[in-house]
Structures are given as structure tokens and as C-alpha cells.
Design a protein around this motif. Structure first.
Motif, PDB file in Angstrom:
ATOM      1  N   VAL A 249      65.141  -3.156  53.974  1.00 42.96           N
ATOM      2  CA  VAL A 249      63.700  -2.942  54.080  1.00 42.96           C
ATOM      3  C   VAL A 249      63.246  -2.071  52.918  1.00 42.96           C
ATOM      4  CG1 VAL A 249      61.820  -2.042  55.473  1.00 42.96           C
ATOM      5  CG2 VAL A 249      63.779  -3.139  56.586  1.00 42.96           C
ATOM      6  N   GLU A 250      62.363  -2.643  52.077  1.00 39.02           N
ATOM      7  CA  GLU A 250      61.835  -1.901  50.933  1.00 39.02           C
ATOM      8  C   GLU A 250      60.540  -1.181  51.299  1.00 39.02           C
ATOM      9  OE1 GLU A 250      63.240  -5.929  49.038  1.00 39.02           O
ATOM     10  OE2 GLU A 250      62.147  -5.279  50.825  1.00 39.02           O
ATOM     11  N   SER A 251      60.253  -0.141  50.572  1.00 32.32           N
ATOM     12  CA  SER A 251      58.982   0.570  50.707  1.00 32.32           C
ATOM     13  C   SER A 251      58.681   1.275  49.394  1.00 32.32           C
ATOM     14  CB  SER A 251      59.032   1.580  51.859  1.00 32.32           C
ATOM     15  OG  SER A 251      60.026   2.550  51.625  1.00 32.32           O
ATOM     16  N   GLY A 252      57.432   1.732  49.262  1.00 31.69           N
ATOM     17  CA  GLY A 252      57.069   2.529  48.102  1.00 31.69           C
ATOM     18  C   GLY A 252      56.244   1.823  47.051  1.00 31.69           C
ATOM     19  N   GLY A 253      56.001   0.533  47.229  1.00 30.46           N
ATOM     20  CA  GLY A 253      55.176  -0.171  46.264  1.00 30.46           C
ATOM     21  C   GLY A 253      53.724   0.259  46.362  1.00 30.46           C
ATOM     22  N   GLY A 254      52.914  -0.216  45.409  1.00 38.43           N
ATOM     23  CA  GLY A 254      51.500   0.114  45.428  1.00 38.43           C
ATOM     24  C   GLY A 254      50.838  -0.165  44.109  1.00 38.43           C
ATOM     25  N   LEU A 255      49.643   0.383  43.965  1.00 32.33           N
ATOM     26  CA  LEU A 255      48.843   0.225  42.753  1.00 32.33           C
ATOM     27  C   LEU A 255      48.891   1.530  41.958  1.00 32.33           C
ATOM     28  CD1 LEU A 255      46.727  -1.287  41.015  1.00 32.33           C
ATOM     29  CD2 LEU A 255      44.980  -0.356  42.574  1.00 32.33           C
TER      30      LEU A 255
ATOM     31  N   ALA B 176      48.640   2.334  34.317  1.00 33.72           N
ATOM     32  CA  ALA B 176      49.651   2.305  33.255  1.00 33.72           C
ATOM     33  C   ALA B 176      50.017   3.733  32.856  1.00 33.72           C
ATOM     34  CB  ALA B 176      49.132   1.541  32.054  1.00 33.72           C
ATOM     35  N   GLY B 177      51.314   3.962  32.683  1.00 32.94           N
ATOM     36  CA  GLY B 177      51.804   5.293  32.368  1.00 32.94           C
ATOM     37  C   GLY B 177      52.206   6.093  33.581  1.00 32.94           C
ATOM     38  N   GLY B 178      51.844   5.604  34.757  1.00 35.97           N
ATOM     39  CA  GLY B 178      52.156   6.304  35.991  1.00 35.97           C
ATOM     40  C   GLY B 178      53.567   6.023  36.490  1.00 35.97           C
ATOM     41  N   SER B 179      53.844   6.546  37.685  1.00 33.57           N
ATOM     42  CA  SER B 179      55.186   6.433  38.268  1.00 33.57           C
ATOM     43  C   SER B 179      55.102   5.996  39.727  1.00 33.57           C
ATOM     44  CB  SER B 179      55.897   7.789  38.214  1.00 33.57           C
ATOM     45  OG  SER B 179      56.067   8.232  36.885  1.00 33.57           O
ATOM     46  N   LEU B 180      56.154   5.339  40.157  1.00 32.23           N
ATOM     47  CA  LEU B 180      56.353   4.991  41.554  1.00 32.23           C
ATOM     48  C   LEU B 180      57.832   5.118  41.861  1.00 32.23           C
ATOM     49  CD1 LEU B 180      54.222   1.738  42.132  1.00 32.23           C
ATOM     50  CD2 LEU B 180      53.806   3.972  43.159  1.00 32.23           C
ATOM     51  N   ARG B 181      58.139   5.391  43.122  1.00 33.99           N
ATOM     52  CA  ARG B 181      59.533   5.361  43.559  1.00 33.99           C
ATOM     53  C   ARG B 181      59.658   4.392  44.719  1.00 33.99           C
ATOM     54  NH1 ARG B 181      63.757   9.835  46.014  1.00 33.99           N
ATOM     55  NH2 ARG B 181      62.503   9.570  47.891  1.00 33.99           N
ATOM     56  N   LEU B 182      60.487   3.397  44.520  1.00 30.91           N
ATOM     57  CA  LEU B 182      60.779   2.429  45.562  1.00 30.91           C
ATOM     58  C   LEU B 182      62.015   2.875  46.336  1.00 30.91           C
ATOM     59  CD1 LEU B 182      60.291  -0.946  43.647  1.00 30.91           C
ATOM     60  CD2 LEU B 182      58.574   0.504  44.759  1.00 30.91           C
ATOM     61  N   SER B 183      62.007   2.583  47.625  1.00 30.56           N
ATOM     62  CA  SER B 183      63.156   2.859  48.474  1.00 30.56           C
ATOM     63  C   SER B 183      63.569   1.586  49.190  1.00 30.56           C
ATOM     64  CB  SER B 183      62.818   3.927  49.528  1.00 30.56           C
ATOM     65  OG  SER B 183      62.428   5.138  48.931  1.00 30.56           O
ATOM     66  N   CYS B 184      64.832   1.487  49.470  1.00 26.66           N
ATOM     67  CA  CYS B 184      65.368   0.345  50.215  1.00 26.66           C
ATOM     68  C   CYS B 184      66.416   0.880  51.175  1.00 26.66           C
ATOM     69  CB  CYS B 184      65.955  -0.679  49.266  1.00 26.66           C
ATOM     70  SG  CYS B 184      66.866  -2.016  50.091  1.00 26.66           S
ATOM     71  N   THR B 185      66.161   0.722  52.452  1.00 25.97           N
ATOM     72  CA  THR B 185      67.084   1.210  53.466  1.00 25.97           C
ATOM     73  C   THR B 185      67.792   0.040  54.123  1.00 25.97           C
ATOM     74  OG1 THR B 185      65.711   3.152  53.865  1.00 25.97           O
ATOM     75  CG2 THR B 185      67.300   2.570  55.570  1.00 25.97           C
ATOM     76  N   ALA B 186      69.105   0.169  54.268  1.00 25.69           N
ATOM     77  CA  ALA B 186      69.928  -0.895  54.812  1.00 25.69           C
ATOM     78  C   ALA B 186      70.393  -0.564  56.221  1.00 25.69           C
ATOM     79  CB  ALA B 186      71.148  -1.120  53.924  1.00 25.69           C
ATOM     80  N   SER B 187      70.419  -1.594  57.058  1.00 26.71           N
ATOM     81  CA  SER B 187      71.036  -1.450  58.370  1.00 26.71           C
ATOM     82  C   SER B 187      72.465  -1.941  58.256  1.00 26.71           C
ATOM     83  CB  SER B 187      70.283  -2.288  59.400  1.00 26.71           C
ATOM     84  OG  SER B 187      70.401  -3.663  59.081  1.00 26.71           O
ATOM     85  N   GLY B 188      73.254  -1.720  59.262  1.00 28.16           N
ATOM     86  CA  GLY B 188      74.622  -2.207  59.231  1.00 28.16           C
ATOM     87  C   GLY B 188      75.583  -1.172  58.689  1.00 28.16           C
ATOM     88  N   ARG B 189      76.830  -1.572  58.626  1.00 38.88           N
ATOM     89  CA  ARG B 189      77.880  -0.650  58.214  1.00 38.88           C
ATOM     90  C   ARG B 189      78.329  -0.913  56.786  1.00 38.88           C
ATOM     91  NH1 ARG B 189      82.092  -1.682  62.995  1.00 38.88           N
ATOM     92  NH2 ARG B 189      81.460  -3.809  62.540  1.00 38.88           N
ATOM     93  N   SER B 190      79.113  -0.008  56.280  1.00 36.35           N
ATOM     94  CA  SER B 190      79.780  -0.171  54.992  1.00 36.35           C
ATOM     95  C   SER B 190      78.799  -0.286  53.823  1.00 36.35           C
ATOM     96  CB  SER B 190      80.702  -1.403  55.007  1.00 36.35           C
ATOM     97  OG  SER B 190      81.639  -1.307  56.043  1.00 36.35           O
TER      98      SER B 190
END
Length: 123
Positions: free
Chosen positions: A5-11, A14-28
Motif C-alpha cells: 500500500v503506497e501513500s504520500g503522493g500529491g501535487l 517544481a523544485g519541491g519535495s515529496l516522500r512516498l511510503s509503501c507498507t507491506a503486509s506479510g512476512r519476510s
């Protein structure tokens, strides 16, 4: 089975910053190579960055020096810090997990995909 599941996108301007996150379910989670890809309208899904462990990271030439991929195995999460964003970075960004070997820069090597998060960079 792994769900991403990704999150953190947006508008952003130019020149700005964003941080995307991706959280995983499950093991290993720590056993997977984690990658980020992006896909602009009418274009193919292209490699952005990948990480095997904390010291082995890989980047597409177009983002090297601007984007940083990292992971926190304790949180089952991979991040993509995007700085100095450009309008051409506008795309849907996908997180993916690669189990075992394979070419990390090829989308067809990955076993699991997230639903994507939109990043729009205005000029």
C-alpha cells in the motif's frame, strides 16, 4: 502473499519535495528487493529506484542525485524521498516487491505490486 500500500503522493510545485511510503503486509519483508516504478499517461512503466538492503541501492539516471530510496524492515516499509521535483516526474508511482533473484530494473521481474499513488509536479 504480500500486499503493498503506497501513500504520500500529491501535487507539488517544481523544485519541491515529496516522500512516498509503501507498507507491506506479510512476512519476510527483509528478504525482498523493493522497487519503485512510475508510469505517465500513454507511456510504459519505468524503473525509478530499488533497494536490496540498506547499502545496496539503485537508481534510474533521471532521478539519481534527486531521489533517495530507503527501507525500515522493522516497519515493513520502503520510502522514496523525492527532491528537486520536475514536471517530467509527474506520473503514477508504484511500489513493487521482488522475491529471489531477477533484474531489479525490469518491471516483469517483480512479484507483487501496489495500487499506485499519483504524483503531479506543476511548473
Amino acid at each position: 502473499q504480500v500486499q503493498l500500500v503506497e501513500s504520500g503522493g500529491g501535487l507539488v510545485q517544481a523544485g519541491g519535495s515529496l516522500r512516498l511510503s509503501c507498507t507491506a503486509s506479510g512476512r519476510s519483508f527483509s528478504n525482498y528487493v523493493m522497487g519503485w516504478f512510475h508510469q505517465a499517461p500513454g507511456k510504459e512503466r519505468d524503473f525509478v529506484a530499488a533497494i536490496r538492503d540498506g547499502s545496496n541501492t539503485y537508481y534510474a539516471g533521471s532521478v539519481k542525485g534527486r531521489f533517495t530510496i530507503s527501507r525500515d524492515n522493522a516497519k515493513n516499509t520502503v520510502y522514496l524521498q523525492m527532491n528537486s521535483l520536475k514536471p517530467e516526474d509527474t506520473a503514477v508511482y508504484y511500489c513493487a516487491a521482488l522475491r529471489g533473484g531477477g533484474f531489479y530494473f525490469r518491471s516483469d521481474a517483480y512479484d507483487y505490486w501496489g495500487q499506485g499513488t499519483q504524483v503531479t509536479v506543476s511548473s
